[in-house]
Design a protein around this motif. Sequence first.
Motif, short mmCIF file in Angstrom:
data_model
loop_
_atom_site.label_atom_id
_atom_site.label_comp_id
_atom_site.label_asym_id
_atom_site.label_seq_id
_atom_site.Cartn_x
_atom_site.Cartn_y
_atom_site.Cartn_z
N CYS A 40 -4.72 1.41 17.65
CA CYS A 40 -4.11 1.95 16.76
C CYS A 40 -4.91 3.16 16.07
O CYS A 40 -4.18 4.00 15.36
CB CYS A 40 -3.61 1.19 15.94
SG CYS A 40 -5.13 0.30 14.79
N HIS A 208 -0.70 2.15 12.92
CA HIS A 208 -0.03 2.00 14.27
C HIS A 208 -0.05 3.20 14.90
O HIS A 208 0.60 4.32 14.24
CB HIS A 208 1.16 1.07 14.06
CG HIS A 208 2.15 0.98 15.11
ND1 HIS A 208 1.52 0.26 16.38
CD2 HIS A 208 3.40 1.18 15.29
CE1 HIS A 208 2.65 -0.06 16.95
NE2 HIS A 208 3.80 0.58 16.75
N GLN A 213 0.68 3.37 8.29
CA GLN A 213 1.93 2.84 8.05
C GLN A 213 1.95 2.64 6.54
O GLN A 213 3.21 2.71 5.66
CB GLN A 213 2.28 1.54 8.75
CG GLN A 213 1.98 1.87 10.28
CD GLN A 213 2.92 2.80 10.94
OE1 GLN A 213 4.41 2.56 10.37
NE2 GLN A 213 2.80 3.59 11.71
N GLN A 214 0.99 1.86 5.88
CA GLN A 214 0.99 1.67 4.42
C GLN A 214 -0.50 1.16 4.22
O GLN A 214 -1.21 0.80 4.63
CB GLN A 214 2.04 0.30 4.29
CG GLN A 214 2.24 -0.26 2.66
CD GLN A 214 3.14 -1.36 2.71
OE1 GLN A 214 3.65 -1.67 3.61
NE2 GLN A 214 3.60 -1.98 1.38
N ASN A 227 7.69 -1.01 6.33
CA ASN A 227 8.58 -0.82 7.44
C ASN A 227 8.65 -2.15 8.27
O ASN A 227 7.88 -3.21 8.04
CB ASN A 227 8.27 0.31 8.32
CG ASN A 227 6.73 0.46 8.59
OD1 ASN A 227 6.08 -0.71 9.12
ND2 ASN A 227 6.19 1.49 8.46
#
Length: 368
Positions: A40, A208, A213-214, A227
Amino acid sequence: MSSLEISNLRKSYGSVEVLKDINLSAESGEFVALVGPSGCGKSTLLSIIAGLESITSGEVRIEDKLVNDEAPKDRDIAMVFQSYALYPTMTVRENMTFGMECRNVPKAEQAEAIDRVAELLQIEHLLDRKPGQLSGGQRQRVAMGRALVRDPKLFLFDEPLSNLDAKLRIEMRTEIKKLHKNVGKTMVYVTHDQIEAMTLATRIAVMHKGVLQQYDTPNAIYETPANLFVAGFMGSPNMNFLSGRVVSTGGKASVRLDGTGITLPLDGVRCGVPADGQEVILGVRPEHFSPAHEQRAERKGRVSISVPVTIDMEEPTGAETILMTHIGGQEAVIVCEPDEAPRPGETMEFAIDMAKASLFDPRSEARL
């Protein structure tokens, strides 16, 4: 103490972009975990912070100082590696003082640093041993001690516990948490283990495919994942994803689960207002089911709804039992207490705590 600021960072190897527009910051004294599956980009990002990898574009600042072009030795960071990276022919004391020797630190200061760190890590009795005479946990303590004697601005950890057995990983997690509390320095910690990230970090960066992503507190990431990927990656067992469609009756929205006649009201779900007829995915964590007769969710003042659940298989783990089930035609996992668990083949009513549920768009995969 120092802060870390990463702005618009990109990293490419030829035409392959492995980090895409990464933005994150760490306050002085924070513990930041970089978590995600293999490949990732989390270890690449750590190497960029350390100065072991160049960047394609963007900025890395340590204590407000731009360090893009600074060599690793000039960044005032210390790194703890997965492989320990100890010199086998040197004693523990010699391994820990090697860096200070290279920097011509006076002997008296070296001795003071060794005494302080050895006491902190409880390795005083190991100082005259060589790495081959140590257990995996002891070697990891020595690797951390070698970083601590430098008293750097940033500590970087690259999956330091992945070579240890399960019991020792739990013990070392506790040691690292104590260490962070005692030294109060900024730490950036790479792991693929979401349990490590949840238990250690003050903030977690979930990555990812090279995309952040967060980035939020462990509680926020667990309770309100941004998500579907974050929702599925964080938590063990994984969050259940039930596909359905929004139906509105009398101005109130519900989700009708695909392949079933089950309709779940969205009154308690923390989400935006979905359109009537919109396809959605309802996310429910395994621990947010409870036997309907107990009505735990109602007693807590939460909105719940009961659904019939058929048990396919069970996995007793001692303190809890994990149930592999299906709701209508959709697979689900439930966690419950052993004495409450129905047997395989049985159908039982379970209440879903809708106040803890999440709603996602199946096309964009974003939280609604």
